[in-house]
Design an enzyme around this catalytic site. Sequence first.
Site, PDB file in Angstrom:
ATOM      1  N   HIS A  88       0.825  -1.219   0.000  1.00 50.05           N
ATOM      2  CA  HIS A  88       0.000   0.000   0.000  1.00 50.05           C
ATOM      3  C   HIS A  88       0.861   1.273   0.000  1.00 50.05           C
ATOM      4  O   HIS A  88       0.501   2.275   0.609  1.00 50.05           O
ATOM      5  CB  HIS A  88      -0.953   0.029   1.205  1.00 50.05           C
ATOM      6  CG  HIS A  88      -1.966  -1.079   1.212  1.00 50.05           C
ATOM      7  ND1 HIS A  88      -3.231  -0.943   0.706  1.00 50.05           N
ATOM      8  CD2 HIS A  88      -1.899  -2.353   1.666  1.00 50.05           C
ATOM      9  CE1 HIS A  88      -3.908  -2.074   0.859  1.00 50.05           C
ATOM     10  NE2 HIS A  88      -3.115  -2.953   1.422  1.00 50.05           N
ATOM     11  N   ASN A 160     -10.298  -2.735   2.531  1.00 53.04           N
ATOM     12  CA  ASN A 160     -10.017  -2.715   1.097  1.00 53.04           C
ATOM     13  C   ASN A 160     -11.307  -2.458   0.325  1.00 53.04           C
ATOM     14  O   ASN A 160     -12.388  -2.452   0.914  1.00 53.04           O
ATOM     15  CB  ASN A 160      -9.462  -4.073   0.650  1.00 53.04           C
ATOM     16  CG  ASN A 160      -7.974  -4.240   0.979  1.00 53.04           C
ATOM     17  OD1 ASN A 160      -7.248  -3.265   1.165  1.00 53.04           O
ATOM     18  ND2 ASN A 160      -7.540  -5.478   1.050  1.00 53.04           N
ATOM     19  N   TYR A 374       0.890  -4.329  12.013  1.00 53.06           N
ATOM     20  CA  TYR A 374       0.770  -2.884  11.743  1.00 53.06           C
ATOM     21  C   TYR A 374       1.591  -2.065  12.733  1.00 53.06           C
ATOM     22  O   TYR A 374       2.301  -1.135  12.347  1.00 53.06           O
ATOM     23  CB  TYR A 374      -0.704  -2.456  11.730  1.00 53.06           C
ATOM     24  CG  TYR A 374      -1.413  -2.960  10.496  1.00 53.06           C
ATOM     25  CD1 TYR A 374      -1.725  -4.306  10.370  1.00 53.06           C
ATOM     26  CD2 TYR A 374      -1.710  -2.116   9.443  1.00 53.06           C
ATOM     27  CE1 TYR A 374      -2.338  -4.798   9.239  1.00 53.06           C
ATOM     28  CE2 TYR A 374      -2.323  -2.595   8.298  1.00 53.06           C
ATOM     29  CZ  TYR A 374      -2.638  -3.940   8.204  1.00 53.06           C
ATOM     30  OH  TYR A 374      -3.227  -4.421   7.061  1.00 53.06           O
TER      31      TYR A 374
END
Length: 735
Positions: A88, A160, A374
């Site tokens: 991303h 998404n 993350y």
Amino acid sequence: MPEEKSPVAKTKKVKETSSSTLDKDLQLQEFTEDSSGEFLTSNQGVRINDNQNSLRGGDRGPSLLEDHFLREKLTHFDHERIPERVVHARGTAAHGTFESNGKGSKYSKAAFLKAGAVTPLFTRFSTVAGSRGSSDLARDVRGFATKFYTEEGVFDLVGNNIPVFFIQDAIKFPDFIHAVKPEPHNEIPQAQSAHDTFWDFVSINTEATHMVLWAMSDRAIPRSLRMMEGFGVHTFKFVDDKGVVSFVKFHWKPRLGVHSVLWDEALKISGTDPDFHRRDLYEAIEAGAFPQWDLGVQIVEASKEFSFDFDLLDPTKLIPEELVPVEIVGTMTLDRNPENFFAETEQVAFCISHIVPGIDFTNDPLLQGRLFSYLDTQLKRLGGPNFHELPINKSLAPVHNNQRDGHMRQTINSGRTSYEPNTVGGGCPFQAGADMSGFVSAVEKMSGLKARDRNLSFMDHFSQARMFYISQTEVEQQHIVEAFQFELLHCTIDEIKERMVGILQNVDDDLANRVASGIGVKTPVKLELPLNRQVPADADVAAYQPKPANKSKIAPSKALSILANPVNTAETLKVAMLVTEGFDAAAVKASMAALTAAGAQPKILAPHGGTVKGDDGKAIKVDFALPATRSVLFDALMVGGGVGCVSALSADARAKTFILETFKHCKPIGAEGKEAAAFILDTVNSATGKDASKAITAEHGIVVDSGKKADADNFVKCVAQQRFWARPFVNDITV
Ligand code: HDD
């Protein structure tokens, strides 16, 4: 600063801020630096007199180490890049708000879901595979990540534009990403899944099949970031104010509807304007056409966890809307562009672990792995544990804890205590504890053996892939077939192509045969479905083998098709008004007025830049010139009338290419009068070698404007419809 010494006039921008976004805005403004009217200084605030020459020993001599301005400037420059996101990397973002309608409160106690609550947010859209500088129009999944700055802390919904994922377990994520990224020996190809390693991976990991079908569909080439859905993908939990738990899937539904481009357009847009999506979002917001999405939820009562023929914890499955309808709980409006791309869009740090009371995680094994990944990524990208202090990441809810120090700590914590419990600091900050106003994980009974295992309920890899395929209209199915052909034709290893056709046979024979015929694979392919998992000793191996979809049993789901759910609106669509000297000014003016009234953006397109004169003798500004643009950047075309104008355009090869491309891509075309209509027909006839007159009808999206209001209205209607898939002769055109 003394007024007379100011080198330039002060031009500070006065920002208009809605009261709902005030708090986050104020927080961001505190950190915003506007240099208008200011002297140039070093980072230490010392004014710099000469920024053109370094300090030298003699005017032709060496630069001196003493030059602290030079060294500071170069050092900062040398450190300007942070690692791009490992996935991303390419993205763009905007600020906005979420306004709740209160319906979510029935299921969740989260404060931002209470009726009338308005929560500032920041949403970043992205592609997955490409680097930061790659094209927006790659065939790829789009990231849709929203940071809600709620009064109870930050909630990140990191989703998404496709409701399912390629893999079921986070342990496979690095492998999957390595397979889709450029190949390691030569770093080719950029931002494309059309290569051996991607197809090698998905052809032996059958759980990817459902998502692969989505990725080969028009969902992977959106017309605009403003015109795509978003999904939280995983099943999450909602917890209400009595502690009652339900399962929830999140959906973002765009008010402008879902629209995509054709693959031929995507390829051309990538060359003509690689920033197409980024520009489109930025310009829409600057123009005040604020994009909106409704946030929807699908709710499953906890007691119904096992009432589906798939596992709610399996991220390769969606819940058909026919089984559980989507309930709208509020609306997101994006109404402000970032001031600074790096400080905001690049430094924003999403973590799926950022949730607030009223929302909880499930045991989806993909989600569980993301909970680690993350936070870990932000440490690497942003350089340390204080990334939450960056203005874009900073919570609006006050932060009080005993975490201290670390790289680039900004907060100056006062007091003697940095531990808890304490008495020296009066016990502060103290845990919410018994009043339960803090985050409390939903209580859940756990049992089972510790093992690297996955429940057999995750073994159906093809049923929903089939459901997706048979839910598409014929046009959409054709696009899927062509996408598979394009991608697989880029593979150099025949076994991979064959294996992939073998996989598709388990979904739909017609799909498999059509793909196979385009890539030169003979069907049926004999394929033993790979057993890419460990089977416990003494278990029945057949039970672990993926099974073909039960082709007679699976029903379509209308919600999965874009074209079966049209949202017809001309709002924000770009219409090229193709004119040159002598154009029929009154007609063009009237068409532009009708289009503008419908919210569209008519733009003057001419063979040259500057201005162009109409038959009324007045010059108007040219917005786009043929040598520097292409039809794929527009949604519709109007060809200007007037005898002089039409005959000049007829001699312009670029004008004809523009018409032919628009025609081929099934987009609306208008003609201001008979001459313009004849020019369009001639252009199509000579390109096809056929008489295409039966295509020149409003039914096929081609409107001849003879000056009547009904014609103008008709053209606007066609623009709103956007595509005319039944238009004949399109396949005879090769531009
Ligand atoms: Fe991820 C970024 C969405 C699976 C690891 N992911 C990232 C972004 C989005 C998603 C939208 C960009 C956020 C931004 O704009 O900054 N990812 C998803 C979805 C997934 C998913 C919807 C499946 C349902 N991701 C996934 C897995 C892992 C990761 C299984 C690892 C185990 N994702 C990351 C990451 C990234 C990331 C490496 C890269 C940059 C970042 O996090 O901040 O940690």
